[in-house]
Design an enzyme around this catalytic site. Structure first.
Site, PDB file in Angstrom:
ATOM      1  CD  GLU A 141       9.540  37.636  -8.734  1.00  0.00           C
ATOM      2  OE1 GLU A 141      10.152  38.713  -8.751  1.00  0.00           O
ATOM      3  OE2 GLU A 141      10.123  36.527  -8.650  1.00  0.00           O
ATOM      4  CD  GLU A 155      10.431  30.815 -10.005  1.00  0.00           C
ATOM      5  OE1 GLU A 155      11.355  31.313  -9.322  1.00  0.00           O
ATOM      6  OE2 GLU A 155       9.784  31.483 -10.837  1.00  0.00           O
TER       7      GLU A 155
HETATM    8  C1  XIL Z   1      16.527  33.841 -11.782  1.00  0.00           C
HETATM    9  C2  XIL Z   1      17.523  32.943 -12.515  1.00  0.00           C
HETATM   10  O1  XIL Z   1      17.621  31.697 -11.857  1.00  0.00           O
HETATM   11  C3  XIL Z   1      18.879  33.628 -12.576  1.00  0.00           C
HETATM   12  O2  XIL Z   1      19.776  32.827 -13.330  1.00  0.00           O
HETATM   13  C4  XIL Z   1      18.729  34.999 -13.196  1.00  0.00           C
HETATM   14  O3  XIL Z   1      19.981  35.643 -13.174  1.00  0.00           O
HETATM   15  C5  XIL Z   1      17.692  35.830 -12.431  1.00  0.00           C
HETATM   16  O4  XIL Z   1      16.433  35.138 -12.391  1.00  0.00           O
HETATM   17  N1  XIL Z   1      12.030  34.263  -9.423  1.00  0.00           N
HETATM   18  C6  XIL Z   1      11.824  34.023 -10.742  1.00  0.00           C
HETATM   19  C7  XIL Z   1      12.911  33.521 -11.610  1.00  0.00           C
HETATM   20  O5  XIL Z   1      10.669  34.100 -11.219  1.00  0.00           O
HETATM   21  O6  XIL Z   1      12.768  33.985 -12.955  1.00  0.00           O
HETATM   22  C8  XIL Z   1      14.257  33.930 -11.078  1.00  0.00           C
HETATM   23  O7  XIL Z   1      15.243  33.254 -11.854  1.00  0.00           O
HETATM   24  C9  XIL Z   1      14.354  33.535  -9.610  1.00  0.00           C
HETATM   25  C10 XIL Z   1      13.313  34.261  -8.789  1.00  0.00           C
END
Ligand code: XIL
Length: 380
Positions: free
Chosen positions: A166, A282
């Site tokens: 990101e 994701e």
């Molecule tokens: C999120 C997790 O799912 C949560 O449990 C944590 O509190 C915050 O991060 N993009 C990403 C992930 O790359 O690492 C994130 O995961 C969600 C958004």
């Protein structure tokens, strides 16, 4: 599967009587009511040389036998939801906590699963000491030491690392759309090159991935972000910075899914043209915007999005890995307690999102079957 389909086409073309034909010839999945073994996601993925998996909650993995069994039955790749991020790994500036990350790596290796590493450089999930300790003078040393230590520990065990997560956010108004995060503030855009070059040195065999979100729809914002990421990748390639893949996080909103059309496909084709792989890293579907309070109706809409999105992405041979951000709805980050309860569920803060392929008893939902059919679409 391809052979069976070829046989099916032969059978159909011969006008042979279909009453005795196997169910799969009518487009039904064999054992559609089965969802393990031959009916598992990983079996359908592996039939086409694909990886399919999920983000793993290691605390849940330790205590929930049914969750562990589902991971083993369904996935041939896993990624740590939290355990490999800076915060969980770095309790102090000079010490590491490996317990959870090691537990996931050991679990995956014991069950023949590949592993995604997530992530080596992000503006979030930083340890509490970070802001008071890291600065312009020492940021490069902290970043390179972290990457060398973490990637080195799991050298040869990680299929792909999300090296930088990101780093693009055009809303921040910086040149080339960079996010105004701590790494950018300390090192400028070169932090990305430093991270990728260090990761390559630490493990030459891991697929080095740039991972980002909100690049899926044809909205003006997603389009601008997608274009900035494509330009970033081009610059990296021009400078000889090692990069092997782009991760499309795929946190899809049920209310904007209809806007996923040509832009993403063009982006994936562009990355494929550069010789990069593209991973769905994701995947989940946020259903907060759907009016139906009755879960079954939302599950059906969510399944339709799983099917169309993954089928569309798998039309591109560069797309090889499909991971969801979690397994059962209850444990999705979208259903976490406040502040997520407000951030991701502003319309229905008390309503559980049906965003993943399994229900809270690890039984398959319509999204499971839609995802399985989408994996099979790779053969067509
Ligand atoms: C999120 C997790 O799912 C949560 O449990 C944590 O509190 C915050 O991060 N993009 C990403 C992930 O790359 O690492 C994130 O995961 C969600 C958004």
């Amino acid at each position: 599967m391809a052979t069976r389909r070829a046989f099916g086409r032969l059978l159909l073309s011969s006008g042979a009587c279909l009453t005795a034909a196997p169910r799969w010839l009518h487009g039904q999945q064999p054992g559609a009511e089965e969802f393990t073994g031959a009916g598992s996601l990983k079996n359908h993925a592996a039939a086409h040389g694909l990886y399919t998996g999920a983000a793993v909650n290691v605390a849940l993995m330790r205590k929930d036998a049914k969750y562990r069994q589902t991971l083993i039955e369904q996935y041939n790749i896993v990624v740590a939801e939290r355990s490999m991020k800076w915060g969980p790994l770095r309790p102090t500036p000079t010490t590491f906590f490996w317990g959870d990350a090691d537990a996931l790596v050991d679990f995956a290796e014991r069950h023949g699963m590949a592993i995604r590493g997530h992530n080596l450089c992000w503006h979030e999930a930083l340890p509490t000491w970070f802001a008071s300790t890291v600065n312009k003078g020492n940021a490069e040393r902290f970043l390179t030491d972290h990457i060398r230590t973490v990637v080195g520990r799991y050298k040869g065990k990680i299929r792909a690392w999300d090296v930088v997560n990101e780093a693009i956010e055009p809303k921040d108004g910086l040149p080339e759309g960079y996010r105004n995060g701590p790494w950018y503030q300390f090192l400028g855009p070169r932090f990305i090159d430093i991270a990728f070059r260090t990761a390559r040195e630490a493990d030459p065999h891991a697929l080095l991935t740039y991972n980002d979100y909100s690049i899926e729809t044809d909205s003006a914002e997603d389009t601008k972000k997608r274009e900035a990421i494509a330009a970033l990748v081009e610059r990296m390639r021009d400078k000889g910075v090692p990069i092997d893949a782009v991760g499309v996080q795929s946190h899809i909103s049920a209310t904007s899914a209809a806007q996923i059309d040509g832009g993403l496909s063009h982006f994936v084709a562009h990355m494929q043209g550069l010789g990069l792989k593209v991973f769905i890293t994701e995947l989940d579907v946020n259903d907060d915007g759907l009016a139906a309070n009755e879960a079954a109706a939302r599950e059906k809409t969510v399944a339709g999005i799983y099917g169309s999105y993954v089928t569309g992405m798998l039309r591109h041979k560069a797309v090889t890995d499909v991971l969801t951000w979690g397994t059962a709805n209850r444990w999705s980050w979208l259903n976490a307690p406040a502040p997520y309860g407000v951030k991701f569920r502003p319309k229905h803060p008390g309503r559980e999102e049906v965003c993943l392929p399994f229900d809270n008893n690890y039984q398959p939902l319509p999204a499971f079957y839609a995802l399985r059919r989408a994996l099979d679409s790779r053969a067509l």
